[in-house]
Design an enzyme around this catalytic site. Structure first.
Site, PDB file in Angstrom:
ATOM      1  N   GLY A   1      -7.999 -29.247   7.324  1.00 38.43           N
ATOM      2  CA  GLY A   1      -7.441 -27.903   7.389  1.00 38.43           C
ATOM      3  C   GLY A   1      -7.257 -27.367   8.794  1.00 38.43           C
TER       4      GLY A   1
ATOM      5  CB  CYS B   1      12.954 -28.413 -18.301  1.00 37.17           C
ATOM      6  SG  CYS B   1      14.365 -29.346 -17.660  1.00 37.17           S
TER       7      CYS B   1
ATOM      8  CB  CYS C   1      13.378 -33.131 -19.548  1.00 38.97           C
ATOM      9  SG  CYS C   1      12.146 -32.203 -18.635  1.00 38.97           S
TER      10      CYS C   1
ATOM     11  CB  CYS D   1      12.667 -30.443 -13.872  1.00 38.91           C
ATOM     12  SG  CYS D   1      11.767 -30.732 -15.387  1.00 38.91           S
TER      13      CYS D   1
ATOM     14  CB  CYS E   1      14.138 -33.578 -14.800  1.00 38.27           C
ATOM     15  SG  CYS E   1      15.010 -32.665 -16.080  1.00 38.27           S
TER      16      CYS E   1
HETATM   17 ZN    ZN Z   1      13.333 -31.249 -16.887  1.00 43.97          ZN
END
Ligand code: ZN
Lengths: 298, 214
Positions: free
Chosen positions: A38, A247, A250, A272, A278
């Site tokens: 970090g 989505c 998909c 997506c 996807c």
């Molecule tokens: Zn998708």
């Protein structure tokens, strides 16, 4: 002279573009970054044959770690197919002679701008982030000497005050991307402008995460299995973005979606952001609303 | 100077293919520091071609040849401090050999039985904890250890899913306490790269270390 050395001598440019001295300097910075999760390690950023907005920090990190046995994937906002992603992929195909892929699972190095793949990453994979502004405190405190002091003393009260002001004003924390995290319980870190949806994927990921900021000349890292905790409050716990619909292509429900305008009459759909995820789901037989809502047969 | 004299002082060969082998060495070291407690091996084809002067092992030499240069002064412990080693590293890395542990970017520890403290090396500052020494520690055994002066450690922290167990040695009896003190200074501190000549173990300052019995 070995065959490789002969090939090197015959190559018209340095392997992976950068000269060896620059690579060594960046490699040392990466090792420090891994040892101090970090913490932003300063490095002497080099000019790259592309503008800063194209992720020169990420490109320099990738150029310093990549070798001929790597398989590289490059994504821009989740997509393998934007001009930026295609250019960077071609750059390394040409200068480093590496194989490239769009499949998250096949990649050993994934360079990314603004997203973490939906497919969980595995041990041995390296995710390289292109970072425009590495300092999470910069918008609260413009002076580098002051932010450096805050990191030195782990004094992050200013950030908590800012987030709490958000809650007072908006009833919630307004930040939806660039959402600050604590790494290893010590350093406040900017996850680069990924949506906060992706923050939980950073937490204890088995992959190594490296961050490169070219213009700001900083490299930082999250080693595998390291705690990455999004800042929040007991009465306002951290929550990821939620989407109303799956989505349209998909049918995925647990992923980050982009809004796509379909026509000029207000028609739109959500798909997506991760194009590989996807396409893989559709290849497996998942169909969203636009394609007739089907699930693969068991 | 006659040509023969130049040959007489020219150091032994380093990396046969500096560009590609440096990348291999770096990735091995990177993986080792990212996953403390796991041993990462350098390819034998790489270490086999390095003819480093005693007492540097090929693996330790490979690490320095890949990572050190004129920007990184190297400190040699007493066992490693000889003219051949100095000439080899100056020639191949371009590094300055320093007598001061506190200004070294890298330190080569050829005899870890004399390494009883780590606080003489550069720990970086709170503002810049990266301005610190990386120690390359040569050990006789790494992984399964017999116990003759070796230590067995339980490791937790970044890079480790749950707990890792690892042994190496022989080392100074005070080293485990020195490593605990080093962790207590985090984010300041030094990082260790431990090697038995083939395998590499990373012990970054972020790792919590406890000694286990035999
Ligand atoms: Zn998708």
């Amino acid at each position: 002279m070995s065959a490789n050395a002969a090939a090197e001598a015959a190559r018209p440019y340095n392997y992976a573009y950068l000269d060896e001295q620059t690579k060594r300097m960046i490699r040392r910075a990466i090792l420090k970054a891994i040892a101090i999760p970090g913490y932003q390690v300063p490095f002497a950023s080099r000019e790259m044959p592309m503008p800063y907005g194209w992720g020169t920090g990420g490109v320099q990190v990738t150029a310093s770690i990549i070798g001929p046995s790597d398989v590289l994937k490059v994504i821009d906002q989740g997509s393998d197919d934007t001009t930026n992603a295609v250019s960077i992929r071609k750059f390394f195909e040409k200068t480093a002679g590496v194989a490239v892929t769009t499949a998250t699972t096949a990649a050993s190095i994934i360079q990314t701008r603004h997203r973490i793949p939906e497919t969980p990453l595995g041990a041995g994979q390296v995710l390289v982030y292109q970072v425009p502004i590495p300092e999470p405190l910069r918008f609260l405190e413009p002076r580098e000497t002051e932010t450096r002091k805050m990191h030195a003393l782990a004094e992050y009260g200013l950030m908590h005050v800012k987030l709490y002001e958000d809650i007072a004003k908006h009833g919630r924390i307004a930040k939806t991307y660039d959402y600050p995290v604590m790494v290893g319980g010590r350093y406040l870190m900017d996850p680069s402008p990924t949506p906060k949806f992706d923050n939980p994927k950073m937490h204890r990921s088995p992959a190594l995460q490296l961050f490169g900021a070219g213009r700001e000349k900083r490299i930082y890292a999250v080693p595998p299995h390291t705690d990455v905790v999004s800042l929040d409050f007991d009465d306002h716990p951290f929550e990821v973005n939620k989407f109303d619909k799956p989505c349209a292509l998909c049918g995925a429900t647990d992923v980050y979606l982009d809004e796509v305008i379909l026509d000029d009459r207000g028609g739109r759909m959500f798909v997506c952001s991760d194009t590989d995820n996807c396409e893989t789901r559709r290849a497996d037989g998942h169909r969203g609303e636009l394609l007739g809502n089907e699930e693969p047969r068991a | 100077m006659p040509v023969e004299a130049l040959f007489a002082i020219s150091p032994r060969p380093g990396l046969a293919d500096p560009v590609m082998q440096s990348q291999t060495v770096f990735r091995t070291v990177m993986a080792a520091l990212a996953e403390p407690g796991t041993i990462h091996a350098l390819p034998e084809t790489l270490t086999g071609t390095i003819d480093a002067p005693a007492p540097i092992t090929p693996a330790a030499a490979a690490i320095l040849l890949a990572l050190a240069d004129y920007e990184t002064p190297i400190f040699l412990d007493e066992a490693a401090r000889n003219a051949d080693v100095g000439a080899f590293l100056s020639f191949h890395c371009g590094s300055r050999i320093t007598d001061s542990a506190g200004e070294a970017s890298f330190a080569l520890i050829a005899d870890p039985t004399s390494l009883d403290r780590l606080d003489a090396f550069a720990p970086g500052t709170l503002d810049y904890p990266d301005r610190s020494t990386t120690l390359i520690v040569q050990v006789a055994e790494l992984g399964d250890v017999s116990g003759e002066g070796s230590v067995r450690l339980r490791l937790t922290g970044p890079g480790i899913a749950d707990t890792a167990r690892i042994g190496f040695g022989p080392v100074n009896a005070g080293l485990v306490a020195a490593l605990a003190d080093n962790r207590a200074r985090f984010p300041q501190g030094v990082d260790l790269i431990v090697t038995d000549g083939a395998g590499i173990l990373g012990l970054p300052r972020s790792t919590r270390i406890e000694e286990e019995g035999f």
